[in-house]
Scaffold this motif. Structure first.
Motif, PDB file in Angstrom:
ATOM      1  N   UNK A  74       0.845  -1.228  -0.004  1.00 23.19           N
ATOM      2  CA  UNK A  74      -0.057   0.001   0.078  1.00 23.19           C
ATOM      3  C   UNK A  74       0.703   1.247   0.096  1.00 23.19           C
ATOM      4  N   UNK A  75       1.841   1.263   1.002  1.00 21.04           N
ATOM      5  CA  UNK A  75       2.598   2.287   1.017  1.00 21.04           C
ATOM      6  C   UNK A  75       3.467   2.531  -0.266  1.00 21.04           C
ATOM      7  N   UNK A  76       4.196   1.856  -0.794  1.00 15.42           N
ATOM      8  CA  UNK A  76       4.696   1.718  -2.107  1.00 15.42           C
ATOM      9  C   UNK A  76       4.180   2.480  -3.103  1.00 15.42           C
ATOM     10  N   UNK A  77       2.713   2.115  -3.272  1.00 18.15           N
ATOM     11  CA  UNK A  77       1.882   2.726  -4.635  1.00 18.15           C
ATOM     12  C   UNK A  77       1.662   4.291  -4.012  1.00 18.15           C
ATOM     13  N   UNK A  78       1.521   4.386  -2.815  1.00 20.74           N
ATOM     14  CA  UNK A  78       1.140   5.601  -2.243  1.00 20.74           C
ATOM     15  C   UNK A  78       2.240   6.777  -2.329  1.00 20.74           C
ATOM     16  N   UNK A  79       3.387   6.112  -1.904  1.00 22.67           N
ATOM     17  CA  UNK A  79       4.668   6.910  -1.940  1.00 22.67           C
ATOM     18  C   UNK A  79       4.900   7.395  -3.498  1.00 22.67           C
ATOM     19  N   UNK A  80       4.618   6.328  -4.379  1.00 19.66           N
ATOM     20  CA  UNK A  80       4.996   6.182  -6.041  1.00 19.66           C
ATOM     21  C   UNK A  80       4.125   7.334  -6.349  1.00 19.66           C
ATOM     22  N   UNK A  81       2.703   7.546  -5.886  1.00 21.42           N
ATOM     23  CA  UNK A  81       1.830   8.510  -6.402  1.00 21.42           C
ATOM     24  C   UNK A  81       2.320   9.696  -6.132  1.00 21.42           C
ATOM     25  N   UNK A  82       2.990   9.871  -5.078  1.00 22.47           N
ATOM     26  CA  UNK A  82       3.322  11.168  -4.515  1.00 22.47           C
ATOM     27  C   UNK A  82       4.501  11.732  -5.499  1.00 22.47           C
ATOM     28  N   UNK A  83       5.412  10.866  -5.958  1.00 22.75           N
ATOM     29  CA  UNK A  83       6.393  11.069  -6.934  1.00 22.75           C
ATOM     30  C   UNK A  83       5.898  11.797  -8.098  1.00 22.75           C
ATOM     31  N   UNK A  84       4.739  10.958  -8.475  1.00 21.92           N
ATOM     32  CA  UNK A  84       4.171  11.313 -10.029  1.00 21.92           C
ATOM     33  C   UNK A  84       3.136  12.548  -9.863  1.00 21.92           C
ATOM     34  N   UNK A  85       2.500  12.573  -8.560  1.00 22.71           N
ATOM     35  CA  UNK A  85       1.728  13.965  -8.415  1.00 22.71           C
ATOM     36  C   UNK A  85       2.554  15.244  -8.539  1.00 22.71           C
ATOM     37  N   UNK A  86       3.647  15.002  -8.122  1.00 29.31           N
ATOM     38  CA  UNK A  86       4.512  16.299  -8.141  1.00 29.31           C
ATOM     39  C   UNK A  86       4.709  16.646  -9.570  1.00 29.31           C
ATOM     40  N   UNK A  87       5.063  15.904 -10.509  1.00 33.51           N
ATOM     41  CA  UNK A  87       5.094  16.061 -11.961  1.00 33.51           C
ATOM     42  C   UNK A  87       3.859  16.645 -12.387  1.00 33.51           C
ATOM     43  N   UNK A  88       2.792  15.978 -12.132  1.00 31.24           N
ATOM     44  CA  UNK A  88       1.405  16.292 -12.722  1.00 31.24           C
ATOM     45  C   UNK A  88       0.783  17.699 -12.172  1.00 31.24           C
ATOM     46  N   UNK A  89       1.234  18.039 -10.860  1.00 28.87           N
ATOM     47  CA  UNK A  89       0.959  19.290 -10.213  1.00 28.87           C
ATOM     48  C   UNK A  89       1.820  20.431 -11.012  1.00 28.87           C
ATOM     49  N   UNK A  90       3.091  20.226 -11.452  1.00 25.17           N
ATOM     50  CA  UNK A  90       3.932  21.063 -12.174  1.00 25.17           C
ATOM     51  C   UNK A  90       3.223  21.557 -13.365  1.00 25.17           C
ATOM     52  N   UNK A  91       3.058  20.102 -13.995  1.00 25.55           N
ATOM     53  CA  UNK A  91       2.426  20.596 -15.474  1.00 25.55           C
ATOM     54  C   UNK A  91       0.900  21.207 -15.563  1.00 25.55           C
ATOM     55  N   UNK A  92       0.293  21.039 -14.457  1.00 21.79           N
ATOM     56  CA  UNK A  92      -1.079  21.761 -14.421  1.00 21.79           C
ATOM     57  C   UNK A  92      -0.820  22.861 -14.052  1.00 21.79           C
TER      58      UNK A  92
END
Lengths: 306, 362
Positions: A241-259
């Motif tokens: 659970x934690x790995x996919x959660x932490x993974x999502x944060x890494x990607x959300x960072x890129x997404x937030x920047x792109x938006x």
């Protein structure tokens, strides 16, 4: 590709190396050894894997070679803490620095180079689901194998004898020794297996998810792995659970920047670490709960070999 | 796996025993360095020269060694006090970063200041920031019993992100073409250098003073004694009424202040501004220094100097022979690994099982 597909697919790719390395570290810590050299092991494996895939073109061989390289490094750590009775914290830091140095050294001629991505293995039918399909079920084969390893380990630590022996050694090495288990052998094996898995995770980053080599590319992911194991309270299902959660944060960072949202990306990068600190505090405030979860002998030198 | 040898703690040790392990580790590291350089195509004599002779051959290079020894010495002295009490502060790197940030605020905000007390203010702010960062771990440990190893590790990563955020935004030089770095510090915010042309600065004296202070604290003060008893025999310490919480707070605050001060000396010394990189891993290398020095203030002094020679030797080799900078990390790792292996023979009597059996038969 719309942003939801990107988020899903990116999360899976960011989470997979964290997951495999954290499952490895979980095995090590369950046996009572705290190996803080994950960052160095992953870096050495990433460099080794990249060199192998450049030379042979085989991504599977690269992942395996990365695992072996990190395993050899973890063997140095194991000898130092198990046989030379070294302090685990200091030895882990030192072997980690050693691994980062070796990675930088062997990777120098490959700095900035790229390799072909690993072939994808879309899951039949499932990958045709709109949005979800390309996000979740259109990845290289290794991506689907890692959660299976998690299931295997979950079963092992619950019911299989091997898992129970590892736990016994981590909870009370003296008792495990008294009933006839070889504490040092179990711990040595655990450190090597954990090293191999950290290596596969590291090599995954250089040959599957980023397909390039650059010194320092592990960029703190080894520390995230250690955070993850603690955040998960040493439970396999929570590591997943934690790995996919932490993974999502890494990607959300890129997404937030792109938006174009102006939340500082550094804050998002810090979330896993902050969450881990909060989790440690919450878990530790109740003395009984921490004793139930954390391997009791974690980090302690065990000298009773005779 | 039954080991072919047995170990038992030595009851008495020769007075020279504490020197054996560090000297063996230093020798092994030098040999490893020569081997590594040779494998990289550098002739042995050149390698020896670059690694050991060049760093102490010119005034400038000696200055470089002392410059790099300064933060290592300062941080390791702070850490060792905690390590002796078995309080594992692994967060010196983060505390150093916070110290660099805290020390940079005054010269960034008052960039045209002429105030001669500027450096004092920076040092105070920086050590308070380092202490504050360490205090998070101390509070969580004493209030919630949260493991300080894990908390300080996490705080390292958070500190780095905080630094990235600040140099990219609030503390960035507004006339700096968007580079992630602060404005250059005014002259009053720069530590004076010590001798002609070399970069070593007055921070060295502070690190040496810290060494003397650490020696008195460890060897002569009641508080230092209490901390050590807490580390060696926690039950006895509890029985004697030595507070464990006090030990936790004291260890982490001392370590944090020292690392924070080291951070100030980096920005007020060789860097002259706040940047994304304020330390080449001094916070981690200092852990190795503390152990190599046997957690002893005098030992740490020599360990810091040797570690600094490795840094400078690596720099020189990179500049003149194209040896990758990464060899520094390799030699640091080898240094601690060989030290721990050597300690086994100093602290324990290692016997082969065969001879142990024979002894038992007699």
């Amino acid at each position: 590709m719309d942003s939801l597909t990107f988020l899903l697919s990116g999360t899976i790719l960011a989470a997979t190396p964290l997951l495999i390395a954290a499952l490895g570290e979980l095995i090590v810590e369950k046996s009572g050894v705290l190996n803080l050299s994950v960052e160095g092991m992953m870096a050495l494996a990433a460099a080794t894997g990249f060199i192998v895939v450049s030379a042979t073109g085989s991504h599977w061989l690269a992942l395996f070679a990365g695992g072996i390289a990190a395993m050899l490094l973890s063997a140095v750590f194991a000898v130092v803490v198990l046989f030379a009775l070294g302090n685990q914290v200091a030895s882990g830091i030192a072997v980690g620095i050693l691994g980062l140095g070796l990675a930088g050294l062997i990777g120098t001629p490959y700095e900035g180079m790229t390799v072909a991505p690993m072939a994808r293995a879309p899951v039949p039918l499932l990958s045709d689901i709109p949005v979800l399909g390309p996000g979740l079920f259109n990845h290289p084969l290794i991506v689907y194998l890692v959660p299976l390893v998690a299931v295997l380990l979950w079963w092992m630590f619950r019911t299989a004898k091997l898992g129970l022996v590892i736990r016994a050694v981590g909870e009370s090495p003296e008792s495990a020794h008294a009933v006839g288990y070889n504490v040092l052998a179990v711990r040595f094996a655990a450190v090597l297996v954990g090293g191999f898995m950290a290596g596969v995770g590291g090599a995954f980053i250089s040959v599957v998810s980023s397909t390039l080599w650059s010194d320092g590319m592990i960029a703190g992911r080894g520390w995230i792995v250690i955070a993850l194991v603690v955040f998960a309270m040493w439970r396999v299902e929570r590591v997943v659970l934690g790995a996919y959660l932490f993974g999502m944060f890494a990607i959300a960072e890129l997404l937030v920047q792109s938006m174009g949202i102006s939340a500082p990306s550094q804050l998002l990068t810090s979330v896993p670490y902050i969450a881990t600190i909060v989790a440690i505090a919450l878990l530790s405030r109740d003395g009984r709960r921490i004793r139930l979860n954390a391997p009791v002998s974690l980090g302690r030198v065990y000298a009773g070999t005779h | 796996m039954r080991l072919p040898w047995t170990v038992e703690a030595r009851a008495q040790r020769s007075p020279f025993a504490p020197l054996v392990a560090p000297l063996a580790a230093v020798t092994a590291t030098i040999l490893a360095g020569l081997l590594l350089f040779t494998l990289l195509g550098v002739p042995v004599t050149t390698a020896f020269y670059q690694l050991l002779v060049a760093p102490v051959s010119t005034t400038f290079n000696i200055g470089e060694v002392l410059l790099k020894a300064t933060p290592l010495l300062l941080i390791a002295q702070g850490l060792a006090i905690g390590f002796r009490a078995k309080i594992w502060n692994i967060g010196a790197e983060g505390q150093l970063i916070l110290g660099a940030i805290g020390g940079s605020l005054l010269p960034i905000w008052f960039n045209d200041s002429q105030n001669p007390m500027m450096l004092v203010g920076m040092a105070l702010a920086g050590s308070c920031f380092g202490m504050g960062w360490a205090a998070i771990a101390a509070w969580l440990r004493s209030r919630f019993n949260a493991n300080e190893i894990l908390v300080t590790l996490m705080l390292n990563s958070i500190a780095l992100q905080l630094l990235y955020y600040l140099v990219a935004g609030p503390l960035r030089d507004p006339f700096g073409f968007n580079f992630p770095q602060s404005a250059l510090f005014p002259d009053v915010a720069m530590l004076p250098t010590l001798f002609g042309g070399a970069r070593v600065n007055a921070g060295l004296f502070v690190a040496l003073a810290a060494t003397v202070a650490a020696w008195f604290f460890v060897e002569r003060s009641m508080t230092g004694y209490r901390l050590q008893v807490g580390g060696v025999a926690p039950e006895a310490a509890r029985y004697a009424g030595f507070s464990e919480k006090r030990a936790i707070w004291l260890s982490l605050l001392i370590g944090g202040a020292a690392a924070g001060l080291a951070g100030v000396f980096e920005v007020a010394g060789p860097l002259g501004q706040l940047q994304r990189v304020v330390s080449p891993g001094y916070g981690f290398a200092a852990i190795i220094v503390a152990f190599l020095g046997g957690l002893n203030p005098i030992g740490i002094l020599f360990a810091a100097l040797f570690m600094a020679v490795i840094y400078v030797g690596g720099d020189i080799a990179q500049a003149s022979a194209g040896v990758p900078y990464a060899v520094i990390g390799i030699l640091q790792g080898v240094l601690l690994v060989t030290y721990i292996a050597a300690r086994l023979f100093v602290d324990y009597r290692v016997r082969w099982r065969r001879s142990a059996a024979r002894v038992a038969a007699h």
